[in-house]
Scaffold this motif. Structure first.
Motif, PDB file in Angstrom:
ATOM      1  N   MET A 171      -8.777  -5.966  12.947  1.00  0.00           N
ATOM      2  CA  MET A 171      -8.036  -5.577  11.458  1.00  0.00           C
ATOM      3  C   MET A 171      -8.453  -4.236  11.239  1.00  0.00           C
ATOM      4  SD  MET A 171      -6.253  -8.025  10.100  1.00  0.00           S
ATOM      5  CE  MET A 171      -6.347  -7.580   8.330  1.00  0.00           C
ATOM      6  N   ASP A 172      -9.217  -3.627  11.818  1.00  0.00           N
ATOM      7  CA  ASP A 172      -9.519  -2.180  11.545  1.00  0.00           C
ATOM      8  C   ASP A 172      -8.477  -1.051  12.105  1.00  0.00           C
ATOM      9  OD1 ASP A 172     -11.576  -3.671  10.664  1.00  0.00           O
ATOM     10  OD2 ASP A 172     -12.894  -3.185  12.613  1.00  0.00           O
ATOM     11  N   PHE A 173      -7.524  -1.540  11.826  1.00  0.00           N
ATOM     12  CA  PHE A 173      -6.468  -0.175  12.165  1.00  0.00           C
ATOM     13  C   PHE A 173      -6.742   1.093  11.325  1.00  0.00           C
ATOM     14  CE2 PHE A 173      -4.547  -2.143   8.598  1.00  0.00           C
ATOM     15  CZ  PHE A 173      -3.539  -1.106   8.073  1.00  0.00           C
ATOM     16  N   GLN A 198       1.739   1.566   7.505  1.00  0.00           N
ATOM     17  CA  GLN A 198       0.894   0.756   8.755  1.00  0.00           C
ATOM     18  C   GLN A 198       0.109  -0.414   8.083  1.00  0.00           C
ATOM     19  OE1 GLN A 198      -1.950   3.523  10.233  1.00  0.00           O
ATOM     20  NE2 GLN A 198      -0.468   5.018  10.633  1.00  0.00           N
ATOM     21  N   LEU A 199      -0.148  -0.583   7.028  1.00  0.00           N
ATOM     22  CA  LEU A 199      -0.575  -1.725   6.498  1.00  0.00           C
ATOM     23  C   LEU A 199       0.117  -2.703   6.232  1.00  0.00           C
ATOM     24  CD1 LEU A 199      -3.083  -3.340   5.085  1.00  0.00           C
ATOM     25  CD2 LEU A 199      -2.276  -2.240   2.968  1.00  0.00           C
ATOM     26  N   GLU A 231       0.211  -6.316   7.845  1.00  0.00           N
ATOM     27  CA  GLU A 231       0.236  -7.669   7.466  1.00  0.00           C
ATOM     28  C   GLU A 231       1.421  -8.456   7.744  1.00  0.00           C
ATOM     29  OE1 GLU A 231      -1.550  -6.060   3.086  1.00  0.00           O
ATOM     30  OE2 GLU A 231       0.531  -5.995   3.664  1.00  0.00           O
ATOM     31  N   PHE A 232       2.551  -7.841   8.375  1.00  0.00           N
ATOM     32  CA  PHE A 232       3.664  -8.600   8.894  1.00  0.00           C
ATOM     33  C   PHE A 232       3.351  -9.235  10.247  1.00  0.00           C
ATOM     34  CE2 PHE A 232       7.209  -8.882  11.781  1.00  0.00           C
ATOM     35  CZ  PHE A 232       7.949  -9.527  11.331  1.00  0.00           C
ATOM     36  N   THR A 243       1.173 -14.102  12.954  1.00  0.00           N
ATOM     37  CA  THR A 243       0.178 -14.607  13.853  1.00  0.00           C
ATOM     38  C   THR A 243      -0.521 -16.041  13.054  1.00  0.00           C
ATOM     39  OG1 THR A 243      -0.271 -12.631  14.718  1.00  0.00           O
ATOM     40  CG2 THR A 243      -2.002 -14.185  15.004  1.00  0.00           C
ATOM     41  N   ALA A 244      -0.694 -15.864  11.878  1.00  0.00           N
ATOM     42  CA  ALA A 244      -1.452 -16.950  11.056  1.00  0.00           C
ATOM     43  C   ALA A 244      -0.616 -18.153  10.887  1.00  0.00           C
ATOM     44  CB  ALA A 244      -1.767 -16.313   9.665  1.00  0.00           C
TER      45      ALA A 244
END
Length: 202
Positions: A135-137, A157-158, A162-163, A168-169
């Motif tokens: 998550m550290d982009f 980018q965020l 999140e998309f 994935t979730a």
């Protein structure tokens, strides 16, 4: 994922012509995300016959060219079963068509096969989201061209991240739910109780 096993999986359901296989890929099977052209199918079918995995009969068609209708042989069934029970290696990319094909064409052979595929895929995806830095982009330093505002670039980018994260979730949640249903079905099969779907539950 080899086209040979896709075709064997289709022939396990019913005899088909090459054209019928292509129609399935363009129709009910298009959600899998695995499309091939008719010439590719026609190149593979003779190999299946040469391997003894399929055989065909000529079906006369009024006003149209005769069709070769293929069916699975005992050797083809053995090959399909061997492939379905072989170790499944997840792709680095979540929701890859290779998984969907394995889930469909190997999973249709029974709940026990389905459970193994789902467990392997689920364990791999959970391990992926636990990797350090996933998550550290935002730690990447930016030095953009003048046309790009760094703050807005971070916002975009965020949103993009999140998309991907939400997809994935949702995918992991689907894997968990489907695995739970498959484990119930596998338990009923092992206890010799026919599985008739959720509507048959007490």
């Amino acid at each position: 994922m080899r086209l040979e096993h896709v075709i064997l999986g289709l022939l396990a359901l019913r005899p088909l012509s090459g054209y019928d296989m292509r129609k399935w890929m363009d129709g009910p099977g298009k959600y899998i995300g695995y499309g091939v052209q008719l010439p590719q199918i026609y190149r593979v079918l003779p190999r299946l016959v040469a391997n003894g995995w399929a055989e065909f009969a000529v079906d006369p068609r009024d006003g149209k060219p005769d069709a070769k209708v293929y069916r699975l042989t005992d050797a083809g069934r053995d090959e399909l079963l061997a492939w379905a029970r072989s170790p499944y290696e997840p792709s680095p990319r979540p929701m890859d068509p290779d998984f969907r094909l394995r889930f469909l064409f190997a999973g249709q052979l029974g709940p026990d096969v389905t459970v193994q595929i789902l467990r392997t895929e689920l364990d791999h995806r959970i391990a992926q989201v636990r990797e350090p830095g996933w998550m550290d982009f935002t730690t990447v330093e930016l030095d953009p061209v003048p046309e790009i505002d760094p703050e807005w670039a971070r916002t975009i980018q965020l949103s993009a991240h999140e998309f991907g994260y939400s997809n994935t979730a949702a995918y992991i949640a689907w894997l968990q739910l489907t695995l739970a249903k498959a484990e119930v079905a596998a338990g009923r099969v092992l206890s010799d109780t026919p599985y008739r779907g959720p509507e048959s539950a007490d």
